[in-house]
Design a protein around this motif. Structure first.
Motif, PDB file in Angstrom:
ATOM      1  N   ASP A  14       0.866  -1.195   0.000  1.00 18.60           N
ATOM      2  CA  ASP A  14       0.000   0.000   0.000  1.00 18.60           C
ATOM      3  C   ASP A  14       0.902   1.244   0.000  1.00 18.60           C
ATOM      4  O   ASP A  14       1.788   1.376   0.829  1.00 18.60           O
ATOM      5  CB  ASP A  14      -0.886  -0.006   1.261  1.00 18.60           C
ATOM      6  CG  ASP A  14      -1.941   1.103   1.280  1.00 18.60           C
ATOM      7  OD1 ASP A  14      -1.880   2.027   0.443  1.00 18.60           O
ATOM      8  OD2 ASP A  14      -2.836   1.045   2.151  1.00 18.60           O
ATOM      9  N   ASN A  17      -3.323   4.288  -0.451  1.00 16.07           N
ATOM     10  CA  ASN A  17      -4.774   4.195  -0.696  1.00 16.07           C
ATOM     11  C   ASN A  17      -5.583   4.343   0.591  1.00 16.07           C
ATOM     12  O   ASN A  17      -6.606   5.014   0.613  1.00 16.07           O
ATOM     13  CB  ASN A  17      -5.131   2.866  -1.383  1.00 16.07           C
ATOM     14  CG  ASN A  17      -5.039   2.978  -2.894  1.00 16.07           C
ATOM     15  OD1 ASN A  17      -5.556   3.916  -3.499  1.00 16.07           O
ATOM     16  ND2 ASN A  17      -4.347   2.028  -3.516  1.00 16.07           N
ATOM     17  N   ASN A  18      -5.092   3.716   1.677  1.00 13.85           N
ATOM     18  CA  ASN A  18      -5.882   3.750   2.913  1.00 13.85           C
ATOM     19  C   ASN A  18      -5.974   5.138   3.534  1.00 13.85           C
ATOM     20  O   ASN A  18      -6.853   5.393   4.350  1.00 13.85           O
ATOM     21  CB  ASN A  18      -5.346   2.736   3.926  1.00 13.85           C
ATOM     22  CG  ASN A  18      -5.844   1.335   3.640  1.00 13.85           C
ATOM     23  OD1 ASN A  18      -6.217   1.025   2.516  1.00 13.85           O
ATOM     24  ND2 ASN A  18      -5.863   0.472   4.649  1.00 13.85           N
ATOM     25  N   SER A  24     -11.185   3.466   7.860  1.00 15.54           N
ATOM     26  CA  SER A  24     -10.176   2.426   8.081  1.00 15.54           C
ATOM     27  C   SER A  24      -9.319   2.682   9.312  1.00 15.54           C
ATOM     28  O   SER A  24      -8.880   3.809   9.555  1.00 15.54           O
ATOM     29  CB  SER A  24      -9.264   2.309   6.866  1.00 15.54           C
ATOM     30  OG  SER A  24      -8.324   1.282   7.098  1.00 15.54           O
ATOM     31  N   PRO A  67      -1.427   5.810  -5.692  1.00  8.89           N
ATOM     32  CA  PRO A  67      -2.637   5.185  -5.155  1.00  8.89           C
ATOM     33  C   PRO A  67      -3.858   5.567  -5.989  1.00  8.89           C
ATOM     34  O   PRO A  67      -4.067   6.746  -6.276  1.00  8.89           O
ATOM     35  CB  PRO A  67      -2.762   5.758  -3.733  1.00  8.89           C
ATOM     36  CG  PRO A  67      -1.557   6.601  -3.489  1.00  8.89           C
ATOM     37  CD  PRO A  67      -0.832   6.800  -4.772  1.00  8.89           C
ATOM     38  N   SER A  87      -4.166  -2.070  -0.595  1.00  7.75           N
ATOM     39  CA  SER A  87      -4.829  -1.460   0.548  1.00  7.75           C
ATOM     40  C   SER A  87      -4.541  -2.248   1.819  1.00  7.75           C
ATOM     41  O   SER A  87      -4.739  -3.471   1.861  1.00  7.75           O
ATOM     42  CB  SER A  87      -6.343  -1.455   0.248  1.00  7.75           C
ATOM     43  OG  SER A  87      -7.104  -1.183   1.393  1.00  7.75           O
ATOM     44  N   SER A 103     -11.201  -1.575   4.104  1.00 10.52           N
ATOM     45  CA  SER A 103     -10.062  -1.600   3.187  1.00 10.52           C
ATOM     46  C   SER A 103     -10.639  -1.883   1.803  1.00 10.52           C
ATOM     47  O   SER A 103     -11.852  -1.974   1.643  1.00 10.52           O
ATOM     48  CB  SER A 103      -9.049  -2.673   3.600  1.00 10.52           C
ATOM     49  OG  SER A 103      -9.536  -3.941   3.249  1.00 10.52           O
ATOM     50  N   GLN A 109     -10.492  -4.166  -5.801  1.00  9.76           N
ATOM     51  CA  GLN A 109      -9.282  -3.697  -6.493  1.00  9.76           C
ATOM     52  C   GLN A 109      -9.368  -4.040  -7.981  1.00  9.76           C
ATOM     53  O   GLN A 109      -9.030  -3.231  -8.848  1.00  9.76           O
ATOM     54  CB  GLN A 109      -8.026  -4.322  -5.874  1.00  9.76           C
ATOM     55  CG  GLN A 109      -7.747  -3.855  -4.447  1.00  9.76           C
ATOM     56  CD  GLN A 109      -6.450  -4.433  -3.868  1.00  9.76           C
ATOM     57  OE1 GLN A 109      -5.509  -4.751  -4.578  1.00  9.76           O
ATOM     58  NE2 GLN A 109      -6.412  -4.564  -2.548  1.00  9.76           N
TER      59      GLN A 109
END
Length: 334
Positions: A14, A17-18, A24, A67, A87, A103, A109
């Protein structure tokens, strides 16, 4: 070496993205993450500096794939050199992220990837987009959270034997790889699950601080299934090429023979608090080690930048016992 790299996976790859997922709990956008990153900034990478995705991009001569969630609203050319969908907390199964509230699981994805492929076809024309996709590198690093999930949930172990569970992981992953293939991808770099029973979070649960062997055995079972499935996939889809990476053996080498790789500390995390720095995660209140290059683990679960670098060296140029039937250098030339 390749026009683009598309990354699928979990917190090991990752690159931020998170940061864009409001709910999250799996986030790394605060200190001391990124302490060795340019500008010493936390970026959402779960490590002290660069991670495997950064090093793999460097090897093939590309900038790190950005991302996806940072680009979503823009119709731009960023897709042309690849995108990362990875993620933290993601798994092959939907719902492995329940512990972290949110996530992007692998299914989602791949949905995002399909959208990107459509955009590329509109921007570049179908033939150009197909050429780009067929020559691009697809990196897939996923499965650890599914195995952690099996041990975290009595529900799972009641429903499936360990063998049934990993068989289900493999079948589910195969379906997603086929979806990626059907969008035009042909070159896949796929990592097996590492010796996750040896990460600080698992050692801390053991009075002797040894690895969780049951968890490691499940990882090995899964990796065997994965290697077999990839051979099958190649016989079904002749024009697919892949490099399977035996992350498990490489990580175990670091742990069993640390001096040979420049490591001194294989049990404790660098950043955290308590026994093995594994009682409290790497948070701003945690302490971190000054000698980060000689630790295998940065925090409860994730490797240091130094370990990520060596892992990618093996993936890219490794001998057949670590990466087969091709290493990534050979794969991108096919």
């Amino acid at each position: 070496m390749v026009p683009a790299m598309f990354v699928f996976g979990d917190s090991l790859v990752d690159v931020g993205n998170n940061n864009h997922l409001k709910l999250s709990l799996a986030k790394a956008d605060f200190p001391h993450n990124g302490i060795d990153f340019p500008n010493k900034k936390p970026t959402g990478r779960f490590t002290n500096g660069k991670n495997a995705a950064d090093f793999l991009a460097e090897k093939v001569g590309l900038p790190t794939s950005p991302p996806y969630l940072s680009l979503e609203s823009k119709n731009n050319n960023a897709f042309l050199t690849g995108v990362s969908f990875a993620s933290g907390g993601a798994g092959i199964f939907d719902g492995t992220d329940k512990r972290y509230r949110q996530s992007i699981p692998l299914t989602k994805q791949v949905d995002y990837f399909s959208t990107v492929c459509e955009d590329l076809k509109q921007q570049q024309g179908i033939l150009s987009a197909q050429r780009l996709l067929s020559e691009s590198l697809i990196a897939v690093v996923i499965g650890s959270n599914d195995i952690f999930g099996y041990f975290d949930s009595s529900n799972q172990s009641k429903k499936n034997t360990p063998q049934q569970y990993v068989d289900l992981m493999v079948v589910t992953l195969k379906a997603q790889l086929k979806r990626i293939y059907n969008n035009g991808a042909r070159k896949f770099g796929i990592a097996g699950v590492g010796a996750i029973g040896c990460c600080p979070s698992q050692r801390d649960k053991n009075k002797t601080e040894e690895c969780n062997e049951e968890m490691n055995r499940l990882s090995v079972k899964y990796n065997e299934g994965l290697a077999g499935m990839l051979k099958e996939l190649k016989s079904e889809l002749q024009d697919i090429n892949y490099s399977y990476f035996n992350t498990y053996s490489v990580l175990l080498n670091f742990i069993q023979n640390p001096k040979a790789y420049g490591f001194a500390e294989v049990k404790a995390a660098c950043c955290g608090l308590g026994n093995l720095k594994a009682k409290v995660a790497c948070l701003p209140i945690s302490t971190y080690c000054s000698n980060r290059t000689d630790h295998v683990f940065w925090d409860l679960f994730h490797p240091t930048e130094a370990a990520h670098r060596l892992i990618i060296d093996s993936f890219f140029d490794g001998p057949p016992q670590y990466t087969f039937p091709l290493n990534v250098r050979q794969l991108v030339k096919v």
